[in-house]
Write a protein that holds these residues in place. Sequence first.
Motif, PDB file in Angstrom:
ATOM      1  N   ASP A 134       1.196   4.407   3.668  1.00  0.00           N
ATOM      2  CA  ASP A 134       0.737   3.036   3.884  1.00  0.00           C
ATOM      3  C   ASP A 134      -0.210   2.650   2.755  1.00  0.00           C
ATOM      4  O   ASP A 134      -1.267   3.261   2.583  1.00  0.00           O
ATOM      5  CB  ASP A 134       0.030   2.913   5.235  1.00  0.00           C
ATOM      6  N   ALA A 215       6.066  -4.016  -2.201  1.00  0.00           N
ATOM      7  CA  ALA A 215       6.765  -3.692  -0.956  1.00  0.00           C
ATOM      8  C   ALA A 215       8.277  -3.684  -1.166  1.00  0.00           C
ATOM      9  O   ALA A 215       8.988  -2.809  -0.652  1.00  0.00           O
ATOM     10  CB  ALA A 215       6.383  -4.692   0.131  1.00  0.00           C
ATOM     11  N   LYS A 223       4.787   1.051   4.070  1.00  0.00           N
ATOM     12  CA  LYS A 223       4.225  -0.254   4.403  1.00  0.00           C
ATOM     13  C   LYS A 223       3.207  -0.649   3.339  1.00  0.00           C
ATOM     14  O   LYS A 223       2.457   0.199   2.845  1.00  0.00           O
ATOM     15  CB  LYS A 223       3.548  -0.223   5.772  1.00  0.00           C
ATOM     16  N   THR A 225       0.192  -3.540   2.587  1.00  0.00           N
ATOM     17  CA  THR A 225      -0.660  -4.596   3.137  1.00  0.00           C
ATOM     18  C   THR A 225      -1.459  -5.248   2.018  1.00  0.00           C
ATOM     19  O   THR A 225      -2.039  -4.554   1.176  1.00  0.00           O
ATOM     20  CB  THR A 225      -1.631  -4.028   4.187  1.00  0.00           C
ATOM     21  N   THR A 241       1.177  -7.710   5.952  1.00  0.00           N
ATOM     22  CA  THR A 241       1.850  -6.427   5.756  1.00  0.00           C
ATOM     23  C   THR A 241       3.354  -6.625   5.648  1.00  0.00           C
ATOM     24  O   THR A 241       3.946  -7.396   6.406  1.00  0.00           O
ATOM     25  CB  THR A 241       1.540  -5.464   6.919  1.00  0.00           C
ATOM     26  N   GLN A 243       7.100  -4.325   5.136  1.00  0.00           N
ATOM     27  CA  GLN A 243       7.827  -3.055   5.107  1.00  0.00           C
ATOM     28  C   GLN A 243       9.159  -3.351   4.440  1.00  0.00           C
ATOM     29  O   GLN A 243      10.046  -3.957   5.033  1.00  0.00           O
ATOM     30  CB  GLN A 243       8.030  -2.499   6.509  1.00  0.00           C
TER      31      GLN A 243
END
Length: 248
Positions: A134, A215, A223, A225, A241, A243
């Motif tokens: 992440d 992303a 992920k 953000t 965010t 994905q």
Amino acid sequence: MTQEEPRHVLVQARREPSPLYEPPAGGWWAEDTSSFSVNLALEDPALALPPDLSEALRSWSLFPFPEGGASRSDLREHVERGVAVAQRLARHLGPSWAVRYWDEHQHTMKWLCWGCDRLHWERDLHGSPPHPLDLTVEGEFKYGPLRAEGFGDFFPDDPAAGLDLPNELVTALYTWARDIDDTLNRDLRDREEGKYDAEWRRLFHTGADLARRVAHELGPARKVTYKGLANGGLDALTSVTWQGDREL
């Protein structure tokens, strides 16, 4: 799908449109290819393959060897192509999948690491996860534009992060971070209310676009953000965010 229970898939050319195979429901992988008996379509939504990767897998699987069998050099070249496309697949799928590759030349089956582009005899040889999952994109004076738990702030070409971003995007992230430093220095120097508001707004929107591009490049395995600008005031803070190409 959790990291402890990845979905297992084997990459093997069996002259079918998809070279991806998994164990039957309730089954489990073993040290031979017979465990992987269910063909997984390249169009399966769980894979979310980009068109170029899907086509590379398909063309490799269906490659027509000359009549009478392949020469050693042809077979070696086919194996090398297979390794390359399987590495791309492992990077795309990330740690929620356990990807193995069948080497037709050596008659061996190895694990493909999603982060380091190497083949291993054992899964997660160097720990799991080997790279941050992440990521946060955030602009802050004198800090790298990317952050991740356990990694702190870092720059997009840091090999420890294993991002493998295009050079153009790496350059754009460096430029964005440098522009933030320059703008804050000028803002502090001039101390004129509102003089650099337009520039801060530009940097805020540029950061959002860069986060979206990161992303997209990393795909559904990670992920990303976007947190905005730490030095741009309350109006420059946000939290969005993605994905892959999907906004969460």
